[in-house]
Motif scaffolding. Structure first.
Motif, PDB file in Angstrom:
ATOM      1  N   LEU A  82       0.858  -1.200  -0.023  1.00 43.12           N
ATOM      2  CA  LEU A  82       0.045  -0.201  -0.094  1.00 43.12           C
ATOM      3  C   LEU A  82       0.845   1.298   0.081  1.00 43.12           C
ATOM      4  O   LEU A  82       0.676   2.157  -0.551  1.00 43.12           O
ATOM      5  CB  LEU A  82      -0.826  -0.013   1.210  1.00 43.12           C
ATOM      6  N   LEU A  83       1.903   1.254   0.831  1.00 39.37           N
ATOM      7  CA  LEU A  83       2.787   2.411   0.974  1.00 39.37           C
ATOM      8  C   LEU A  83       3.567   2.598  -0.347  1.00 39.37           C
ATOM      9  O   LEU A  83       3.592   3.547  -0.839  1.00 39.37           O
ATOM     10  CB  LEU A  83       3.740   2.215   2.085  1.00 39.37           C
ATOM     11  N   ALA A  86       1.355   4.236  -2.812  1.00 39.53           N
ATOM     12  CA  ALA A  86       0.959   5.357  -2.419  1.00 39.53           C
ATOM     13  C   ALA A  86       2.114   6.318  -3.248  1.00 39.53           C
ATOM     14  O   ALA A  86       1.977   7.331  -3.635  1.00 39.53           O
ATOM     15  CB  ALA A  86       0.911   5.761  -1.100  1.00 39.53           C
ATOM     16  N   THR A  89       1.642   5.988  -7.525  1.00 32.39           N
ATOM     17  CA  THR A  89       1.061   6.501  -8.325  1.00 32.39           C
ATOM     18  C   THR A  89       1.199   7.954  -8.325  1.00 32.39           C
ATOM     19  O   THR A  89       0.797   8.457  -9.510  1.00 32.39           O
ATOM     20  CB  THR A  89      -0.276   6.078  -7.620  1.00 32.39           C
ATOM     21  N   SER A 103       1.169  15.160  -2.351  1.00 32.72           N
ATOM     22  CA  SER A 103       0.092  14.061  -2.793  1.00 32.72           C
ATOM     23  C   SER A 103       0.717  12.693  -2.276  1.00 32.72           C
ATOM     24  O   SER A 103       0.010  11.966  -1.673  1.00 32.72           O
ATOM     25  CB  SER A 103       0.136  14.256  -4.322  1.00 32.72           C
ATOM     26  N   VAL A 104       2.031  12.458  -2.369  1.00 25.42           N
ATOM     27  CA  VAL A 104       2.460  11.325  -1.827  1.00 25.42           C
ATOM     28  C   VAL A 104       2.386  11.268  -0.485  1.00 25.42           C
ATOM     29  O   VAL A 104       2.066  10.133   0.076  1.00 25.42           O
ATOM     30  CB  VAL A 104       3.858  10.963  -2.550  1.00 25.42           C
ATOM     31  N   ARG A 106       0.611  12.831   1.667  1.00 22.02           N
ATOM     32  CA  ARG A 106      -0.843  12.507   2.123  1.00 22.02           C
ATOM     33  C   ARG A 106      -1.302  11.103   2.026  1.00 22.02           C
ATOM     34  O   ARG A 106      -1.675  10.749   2.950  1.00 22.02           O
ATOM     35  CB  ARG A 106      -1.740  13.665   1.261  1.00 22.02           C
ATOM     36  N   ARG A 107      -0.940  10.552   0.823  1.00 21.87           N
ATOM     37  CA  ARG A 107      -1.622   9.235   0.770  1.00 21.87           C
ATOM     38  C   ARG A 107      -0.790   7.982   1.573  1.00 21.87           C
ATOM     39  O   ARG A 107      -1.482   7.105   2.299  1.00 21.87           O
ATOM     40  CB  ARG A 107      -1.272   8.739  -0.791  1.00 21.87           C
ATOM     41  N   TYR A 108       0.623   8.583   1.805  1.00 25.94           N
ATOM     42  CA  TYR A 108       1.209   7.821   2.694  1.00 25.94           C
ATOM     43  C   TYR A 108       0.815   7.716   4.252  1.00 25.94           C
ATOM     44  O   TYR A 108       0.576   6.746   4.688  1.00 25.94           O
ATOM     45  CB  TYR A 108       2.856   8.192   2.709  1.00 25.94           C
ATOM     46  N   VAL A 111      -2.268   5.870   4.729  1.00 25.32           N
ATOM     47  CA  VAL A 111      -2.207   4.168   4.761  1.00 25.32           C
ATOM     48  C   VAL A 111      -1.676   3.981   6.185  1.00 25.32           C
ATOM     49  O   VAL A 111      -1.990   2.995   6.803  1.00 25.32           O
ATOM     50  CB  VAL A 111      -0.906   3.648   3.636  1.00 25.32           C
TER      51      VAL A 111
END
Lengths: 210, 210
Positions: A82-83, A86, A89, A103-104, A106-108, A111
């Motif tokens: 998942l990381l 993140a 993408t 953006s990265v 935030r997603r990280y 997760v």
DNA sequence: TCTCCTCTATACTCACGGGTATATTGATTA
DNA sequence: TAATCAATATACCCGTGAGTATAGAGGAGA
């Protein structure tokens, strides 16, 4: 005999259906395990406990997964995937380095507040065998390198200050991993709020901007 | 008979000398234990191991410390005391909020790269009994509040941007705790370099300053 | 000198929990 | 229908390691 398109649900399961069932059960074991590992710790959680929480018995777990370490490794691997996702993408998105990094991150961060992500922070190398730990480190390193690359992009295009890349990556990772330790999903703050807030603080810093 | 000021070292130990000996040995046990806990993890370290590393036997450890959890608690407590000290001494210093915070963060970070400090990050609540964990959380909370107070001071005097205090404290703690996980004392980077670098990054942020 | 206290070791107990041997049931396939 | 396989359980084995019972050696104090 080809399966009827709108066949009534039959109690007789086909090959694929049985495989799907199996996968589903395996998944259920991992979900139950990761929750308990996160809550009580790996060593304090026995496979008997995990089995009991699913209403099954320990040998059933062994029917789906090789041993206790493999259960942990699968959980951690899910988190690491998942990381990685993140990190990767957002890498191909438009925008300057800082925008993509934001953006990265935030997603990280999100997760890290999910079951499998938390498992990654909470699992030290000490819990794994030598081979497991090596794999683990390699995957973490890959993620780290992804983030460093992004920071370098940002420095190159001027959207990020010329900092020590290595240290910056560590500082970011540390700050964003931390919620995996203290955040509780049922608490008042949503994961999104925390992620946004954290990322903003890290990007703008504490000192006031003129 | 009062002890001679410059008496030759005697093999006969006085009451205080014996107590000092005892304290010294206790300390040695804690040092050995914390090192092994940090290296292999608490659960993977048996008290037999710790004893062997000192050339003694397990009952000797029990002679100085009640049980395994107490060994851990003493180690963690030492770490927490160092962190508290770091937070409090710099609090009374001159300078605006940001300057004082910087000083605190620097010290905090250094403690985290020391044996007992590392032990604090590496020890999750899961390792402790209910009472131990409660104590642990209380002490960590106190440190957190110290740091928050400092951030508030800085916001009040304008030296820190008007951020969410709670989140800022978490972000700082996370970033500065992280080296306790990855930094190795014998590595190429000195603790001081890391501390300075980290603190600078956190204070100035990633975005370039005009 | 006799007793007590401190320090230490050897040798044990015992619970816990990872992992397995084996049986059973029911569905699948030949 | 027989043979097989997947899924599950019960009941066990056994290593590890926390914690203890006990004893002995040696100094301290009466």
């Amino acid at each position: 005999m080809a399966p009827q398109p709108n066949a009534a649900p039959s109690p007789f399961r086909s090959r694929e259906e049985r495989e799907r069932d199996r996968e589903e059960k395996r998944e259920a074991v991992l979900r139950a395990a990761v929750r308990m590992f996160n809550a009580r710790g790996f060593h304090a959680t026995s496979l008997d406990d995990v089995a009991a929480s699913l209403g099954i018995s320990k040998p059933t777990i062994y029917h789906y997964l090789g041993n206790k370490e493999q259960v942990l490794i699968e959980c951690v691997t899910r988190g690491l995937e998942l990381l990685s996702a993140a990190a990767d993408t957002a890498r191909a998105q438009p925008g300057n380095g800082l925008a993509r990094l934001r953006s990265v991150l935030r997603r990280y961060s999100l997760v890290m507040m999910d079951d499998f992500g938390r498992c990654v922070v909470r699992t030290g190398d000490e819990f794994l065998s030598a081979e497991g730990a090596a794999l683990f480190r390699a995957r973490k390193r890959a993620i780290d390198l992804s983030i460093r690359a992004l920071i370098e992009d940002g420095i190159a295009d001027g959207s990020i200050a010329p900092l020590d890349v290595r240290m910056t990556a560590f500082a970011l990772a540390g700050a964003l991993n931390w919620p995996g330790r203290w955040h509780e999903p049922d608490g008042p703050l949503s994961a999104e709020q925390i992620a946004d807030s954290m990322v903003n603080i890290l990007i703008s810093g504490l000192a006031p901007r003129a």
